[in-house]
Design a protein around this motif. Structure first.
Motif, mmCIF file in Angstrom:
data_model
loop_
_atom_site.group_PDB
_atom_site.id
_atom_site.type_symbol
_atom_site.label_atom_id
_atom_site.label_comp_id
_atom_site.label_asym_id
_atom_site.label_seq_id
_atom_site.Cartn_x
_atom_site.Cartn_y
_atom_site.Cartn_z
ATOM 1 N N GLU A 103 0.830 -1.144 -0.077
ATOM 2 C CA GLU A 103 -0.045 -0.163 0.067
ATOM 3 C C GLU A 103 0.923 1.359 -0.094
ATOM 4 O O GLU A 103 0.549 2.039 -0.530
ATOM 5 C CB GLU A 103 -0.819 -0.088 1.113
ATOM 6 N N VAL A 104 2.089 0.952 0.771
ATOM 7 C CA VAL A 104 2.986 2.345 0.809
ATOM 8 C C VAL A 104 3.514 2.457 -0.729
ATOM 9 O O VAL A 104 3.599 3.762 -1.189
ATOM 10 C CB VAL A 104 4.014 2.029 2.016
ATOM 11 N N ILE A 105 3.986 1.709 -1.138
ATOM 12 C CA ILE A 105 4.440 1.695 -2.522
ATOM 13 C C ILE A 105 3.557 2.162 -3.363
ATOM 14 O O ILE A 105 3.759 3.154 -4.297
ATOM 15 C CB ILE A 105 5.074 0.211 -2.890
ATOM 16 N N LYS A 106 2.157 1.817 -3.506
ATOM 17 C CA LYS A 106 1.354 2.051 -4.310
ATOM 18 C C LYS A 106 1.057 3.637 -4.106
ATOM 19 O O LYS A 106 0.818 4.362 -5.140
ATOM 20 C CB LYS A 106 -0.210 1.460 -4.026
ATOM 21 N N VAL A 107 0.965 4.339 -2.853
ATOM 22 C CA VAL A 107 0.608 5.673 -2.576
ATOM 23 C C VAL A 107 1.731 6.462 -3.112
ATOM 24 O O VAL A 107 1.860 7.433 -3.767
ATOM 25 C CB VAL A 107 0.472 5.929 -1.038
ATOM 26 N N LEU A 108 3.214 6.048 -2.732
ATOM 27 C CA LEU A 108 4.240 6.833 -3.253
ATOM 28 C C LEU A 108 4.561 6.882 -4.831
ATOM 29 O O LEU A 108 4.836 7.847 -5.058
ATOM 30 C CB LEU A 108 5.621 5.940 -2.596
ATOM 31 N N GLU A 109 4.118 5.699 -5.413
ATOM 32 C CA GLU A 109 4.305 5.875 -6.891
ATOM 33 C C GLU A 109 3.023 6.645 -7.484
ATOM 34 O O GLU A 109 3.253 7.498 -8.369
ATOM 35 C CB GLU A 109 4.071 4.460 -7.675
ATOM 36 N N GLU A 110 1.790 6.782 -6.828
ATOM 37 C CA GLU A 110 0.679 7.504 -7.418
ATOM 38 C C GLU A 110 1.117 9.125 -7.081
ATOM 39 O O GLU A 110 0.808 9.820 -7.983
ATOM 40 C CB GLU A 110 -0.390 7.448 -6.536
ATOM 41 N N GLU A 111 1.905 9.341 -5.978
ATOM 42 C CA GLU A 111 2.426 10.714 -5.745
ATOM 43 C C GLU A 111 3.672 10.998 -6.723
ATOM 44 O O GLU A 111 4.160 12.058 -6.243
ATOM 45 C CB GLU A 111 2.806 10.796 -4.112
ATOM 46 N N GLY A 112 4.214 10.371 -7.377
ATOM 47 C CA GLY A 112 5.153 10.609 -8.406
ATOM 48 C C GLY A 112 6.637 10.299 -7.841
ATOM 49 O O GLY A 112 7.488 11.028 -8.181
ATOM 50 N N ALA A 113 6.841 9.305 -6.957
ATOM 51 C CA ALA A 113 7.942 8.926 -6.228
ATOM 52 C C ALA A 113 8.529 7.701 -7.048
ATOM 53 O O ALA A 113 7.682 6.813 -7.628
ATOM 54 C CB ALA A 113 8.000 8.640 -4.981
ATOM 55 N N GLU A 114 10.082 7.476 -6.959
ATOM 56 C CA GLU A 114 10.525 6.178 -7.258
ATOM 57 C C GLU A 114 10.800 5.401 -6.252
ATOM 58 O O GLU A 114 11.451 5.967 -5.261
ATOM 59 C CB GLU A 114 11.642 6.276 -8.203
ATOM 60 N N VAL A 115 10.287 4.210 -5.950
ATOM 61 C CA VAL A 115 10.471 3.518 -4.679
ATOM 62 C C VAL A 115 11.670 2.586 -4.599
ATOM 63 O O VAL A 115 11.937 1.785 -5.383
ATOM 64 C CB VAL A 115 9.417 2.799 -4.416
ATOM 65 N N ILE A 116 12.505 2.753 -3.642
ATOM 66 C CA ILE A 116 13.653 1.854 -3.324
ATOM 67 C C ILE A 116 13.448 0.753 -2.294
ATOM 68 O O ILE A 116 12.928 1.249 -1.099
ATOM 69 C CB ILE A 116 14.730 2.675 -3.061
ATOM 70 N N SER A 117 13.536 -0.390 -2.669
ATOM 71 C CA SER A 117 13.129 -1.495 -1.613
ATOM 72 C C SER A 117 14.366 -1.850 -0.971
ATOM 73 O O SER A 117 15.428 -1.732 -1.393
ATOM 74 C CB SER A 117 12.543 -2.755 -2.395
ATOM 75 N N PRO A 118 14.170 -2.281 0.430
ATOM 76 C CA PRO A 118 15.258 -2.375 1.191
ATOM 77 C C PRO A 118 15.995 -3.937 0.679
ATOM 78 O O PRO A 118 15.270 -4.501 0.100
ATOM 79 C CB PRO A 118 14.499 -2.905 2.796
ATOM 80 N N ASP A 119 17.325 -4.104 1.187
ATOM 81 C CA ASP A 119 18.107 -5.276 0.885
ATOM 82 C C ASP A 119 17.900 -6.305 2.168
ATOM 83 O O ASP A 119 18.723 -6.289 3.124
ATOM 84 C CB ASP A 119 19.585 -4.953 0.782
ATOM 85 N N PHE A 120 16.945 -7.145 1.880
ATOM 86 C CA PHE A 120 16.504 -8.010 2.959
ATOM 87 C C PHE A 120 17.590 -8.845 3.359
ATOM 88 O O PHE A 120 17.598 -9.501 4.326
ATOM 89 C CB PHE A 120 15.110 -8.788 2.672
ATOM 90 N N MET A 121 18.530 -9.202 2.239
ATOM 91 C CA MET A 121 19.615 -10.363 2.534
ATOM 92 C C MET A 121 20.535 -9.802 3.633
ATOM 93 O O MET A 121 21.230 -10.517 4.298
ATOM 94 C CB MET A 121 20.308 -10.787 1.430
ATOM 95 N N GLY A 122 20.599 -8.377 3.921
ATOM 96 C CA GLY A 122 21.659 -8.021 4.934
ATOM 97 C C GLY A 122 20.920 -8.137 6.203
ATOM 98 O O GLY A 122 21.688 -8.611 7.068
ATOM 99 N N PHE A 123 19.680 -8.271 6.319
ATOM 100 C CA PHE A 123 18.912 -8.570 7.677
ATOM 101 C C PHE A 123 19.019 -9.950 7.981
ATOM 102 O O PHE A 123 19.510 -10.527 9.125
ATOM 103 C CB PHE A 123 17.583 -8.137 7.577
ATOM 104 N N ILE A 124 19.239 -11.075 6.717
ATOM 105 C CA ILE A 124 19.371 -12.296 7.180
ATOM 106 C C ILE A 124 20.674 -12.646 7.550
ATOM 107 O O ILE A 124 20.810 -13.191 8.478
ATOM 108 C CB ILE A 124 19.190 -13.157 5.866
ATOM 109 N N LYS A 125 21.793 -12.081 7.024
ATOM 110 C CA LYS A 125 23.230 -12.269 7.253
ATOM 111 C C LYS A 125 23.332 -11.765 8.721
ATOM 112 O O LYS A 125 23.965 -12.272 9.631
ATOM 113 C CB LYS A 125 24.060 -11.199 6.426
#
Length: 302
Positions: A103-125
């Motif tokens: 939902e956050v990604i959807k709102v951000l893109e509607e507002e004209g932003a490019e969304v960068i997703s987190p590097d989840f593998m860093g959390f696993i490590k």
């Protein structure tokens, strides 16, 4: 605790595939010339990846990652558009909650932003390392410690290939995070409270974004908006003090949170992000003009 190396391998492959697919989707979608093309390719690869995660060997798996990036590279994007980049941190697995990441990604893109997703593998490590070094259970269980070490080695082995492939791309993907390099900076921020685990990684992600010139961040976290919560009061406050230009919007996906309030926070963040991008571009143009004037003056003097 009945985890085995083959189970760990399948899980790591699944997370890598999911992480990479989301990065490719989010990078192309805001700029694609033929709308919907990225989503179709994403769905096609998602079905392939489900099969490959279960049965591929490491050589086939690495080749799949290369093929995937090359395939998404073919999608035409409009390079004349510039949108502010906004990073997401926090509860990366909360996908389908009304105020989870989708939902956050959807709102951000509607507002004209490019969304960068987190590097989840860093959390696993980071989690695997903490399990080996900090938990008494694993200090006394060599078999489990070996599996966790195997997981870290596997991630680092695949990340090298992934980083090479992403670097070849002309689309400017954020490279995999080396969160251990951020250890001192994270601990400095967290010195205000005794935060470990997710709080540690959440802070590392925010610093990682800021250091890659992405100061706009949405922090999706339960109770993040509450003034007394350690994330809302401590971490975000400390990061803002350390990095005054950081533009952070805490989003609380707790069911009691007002959706209108959360949406307004995202809209305000993107408005500030757009204004900052305009100012940055104007300052850049001013420097370019000044350099041209200086060059002309030099030529006239000569």
């Amino acid at each position: 605790f009945k985890i085995t190396p083959s189970m760990a391998t399948s899980l790591i492959k699944s997370i890598f595939y999911g992480d990479l697919l989301q990065k490719l989707l989010l990078r192309n979608r805001p700029y694609e010339i033929h709308k919907g093309e990225t989503q179709k390719l994403y769905e096609k690869w998602l079905e392939k990846c489900k099969k490959m995660a279960a049965k591929s060997n490491l050589i086939e798996y690495k080749q799949t990652i290369k093929d995937m990036i090359k395939d998404f590279e073919k999608i035409e994007i409009d390079t004349t558009i510039e949108k502010p980049k906004v990073g997401i941190v926090g509860e990366v697995l909360i996908k389908y909650h009304p105020f989870g990441n989708n939902e956050v990604i959807k709102v951000l893109e509607e507002e004209g932003a490019e969304v960068i997703s987190p590097d989840f593998m860093g959390f696993i490590k980071y989690t695997c390392t903490q399990k080996i070094t900090n938990y008494r259970l694993l200090k006394t269980d060599k078999k489990k410690s070996k599996i966790f070490k195997f997981v870290i080695d596997l991630i680092e082995l695949v990340e090298k290939d992934l980083a090479k492939e992403l670097k070849k791309s002309k689309k400017g993907y954020l490279p995999p995070a080396n969160i251990f390099k951020l250890q001192d900076k994270v601990e400095d921020i967290l010195s205000i409270g005794n935060q470990t685990g997710e709080g540690w990684f959440l802070t590392a992600e925010m610093i990682e974004y800021i250091e890659h010139d992405i100061p706009n961040i949405v922090c999706v976290q339960p109770f993040a908006c509450l003034p007394n919560h350690v994330v809302g009061k401590g971490v975000i406050k400390s990061i803002r003090e350390k990095y005054p230009y950081a533009n952070i919007a805490p989003i609380d996906y707790d069911p009691g949170a007002s959706e209108t309030n959360q949406t307004n926070r995202i809209k305000l963040l993107t408005t500030v992000a757009k204004d900052n991008l305009k100012r940055k571009n104007l300052a850049k143009k001013a420097i370019e003009i000044e350099n041209i004037v200086n060059e002309k003056e030099k030529l006239n003097n000569n």
